[in-house]
Design a protein around this motif. Structure first.
Motif, PDB file in Angstrom:
ATOM      1  N   GLY A 128       0.825  -1.217   0.000  1.00  0.00           N
ATOM      2  CA  GLY A 128       0.000   0.000   0.000  1.00  0.00           C
ATOM      3  C   GLY A 128       0.856   1.261   0.000  1.00  0.00           C
ATOM      4  N   VAL A 129       1.943   1.250   0.801  1.00  0.00           N
ATOM      5  CA  VAL A 129       2.863   2.394   0.858  1.00  0.00           C
ATOM      6  C   VAL A 129       3.585   2.547  -0.489  1.00  0.00           C
ATOM      7  CG1 VAL A 129       4.977   3.287   1.957  1.00  0.00           C
ATOM      8  CG2 VAL A 129       3.163   2.279   3.370  1.00  0.00           C
ATOM      9  N   MET A 130       4.031   1.388  -1.052  1.00  0.00           N
ATOM     10  CA  MET A 130       4.773   1.433  -2.327  1.00  0.00           C
ATOM     11  C   MET A 130       3.944   2.011  -3.470  1.00  0.00           C
ATOM     12  SD  MET A 130       6.730  -2.256  -2.130  1.00  0.00           S
ATOM     13  CE  MET A 130       8.086  -2.219  -3.289  1.00  0.00           C
ATOM     14  N   ILE A 131       2.663   1.660  -3.515  1.00  0.00           N
ATOM     15  CA  ILE A 131       1.830   2.179  -4.619  1.00  0.00           C
ATOM     16  C   ILE A 131       0.996   3.385  -4.161  1.00  0.00           C
ATOM     17  CG2 ILE A 131       1.735  -0.092  -5.745  1.00  0.00           C
ATOM     18  CD1 ILE A 131      -1.280  -0.200  -4.912  1.00  0.00           C
ATOM     19  N   VAL A 180      -4.979   1.834   5.122  1.00  0.00           N
ATOM     20  CA  VAL A 180      -5.902   1.938   6.268  1.00  0.00           C
ATOM     21  C   VAL A 180      -6.501   0.565   6.611  1.00  0.00           C
ATOM     22  CG1 VAL A 180      -8.070   2.946   7.109  1.00  0.00           C
ATOM     23  CG2 VAL A 180      -6.412   4.381   5.898  1.00  0.00           C
ATOM     24  N   THR A 181      -6.958  -0.163   5.574  1.00  0.00           N
ATOM     25  CA  THR A 181      -7.522  -1.504   5.785  1.00  0.00           C
ATOM     26  C   THR A 181      -6.550  -2.384   6.563  1.00  0.00           C
ATOM     27  OG1 THR A 181      -8.820  -1.395   3.752  1.00  0.00           O
ATOM     28  CG2 THR A 181      -8.362  -3.591   4.614  1.00  0.00           C
ATOM     29  N   ASN A 182      -5.281  -2.352   6.156  1.00  0.00           N
ATOM     30  CA  ASN A 182      -4.319  -3.269   6.756  1.00  0.00           C
ATOM     31  C   ASN A 182      -3.784  -2.812   8.105  1.00  0.00           C
ATOM     32  OD1 ASN A 182      -3.832  -5.768   5.006  1.00  0.00           O
ATOM     33  ND2 ASN A 182      -4.129  -4.093   3.574  1.00  0.00           N
ATOM     34  N   ILE A 183      -3.837  -1.502   8.367  1.00  0.00           N
ATOM     35  CA  ILE A 183      -3.503  -1.022   9.717  1.00  0.00           C
ATOM     36  C   ILE A 183      -4.559  -1.529  10.704  1.00  0.00           C
ATOM     37  CG2 ILE A 183      -3.398   1.047  11.180  1.00  0.00           C
ATOM     38  CD1 ILE A 183      -1.966   2.429   8.757  1.00  0.00           C
TER      39      ILE A 183
END
Lengths: 86, 86
Positions: free
Chosen positions: A54-57, A64-67
């Protein structure tokens, strides 16, 4: 926003809360012997990969979903370790 | 393929097998009272949304990942209903 975008956002939003019922159930019942520790360890590691992606793209929905999922998985791992004996 | 793509595929591949340890554990132990039914119902519905999204944007990684997860969730729902009393 296309209908595909809306479907993607709806799917992502729901994904974030998949683990919530298990967290609430284990929190209340204080029993987790039958819950798989490895499921949540895999999920935890996997969410770190997704968060990195998510950070890379630069995709905020994935971040947010993965946090949220990382937080839920961490709680479940702690609950599992605490209530594993019952 | 960019490094972001590789990260995305790795994350997706691991996601597909998140539920496998729980399926194997419940299958072996024949006990699922402490496992949340709602977690797997949410996951099942969510995977239908993701699969629809995958079809809409023609993304095979999303389609294959969610077909595997749909199958695992369906098995877990059946195992939960079968072994809920123990």
């Amino acid at each position: 926003m296309s209908s595909a975008d809306i479907m993607g956002y709806a799917a992502g939003a729901l994904t974030a809360f998949t683990f919530l019922p298990q967290v609430v159930k284990t929190w209340r019942e204080k029993a987790a012997k039958e819950v798989s520790l490895y499921m949540f360890i895999i999920a935890f590691v996997n969410e770190i990969l997704w968060l990195t992606y998510g950070v890379m793209i630069n995709n905020w929905v994935i971040m947010v979903t993965n946090i949220i999922m990382l937080f839920m998985s961490a709680i479940m791992i702690l609950l599992k370790l605490k209530y594993n004996h019952r």
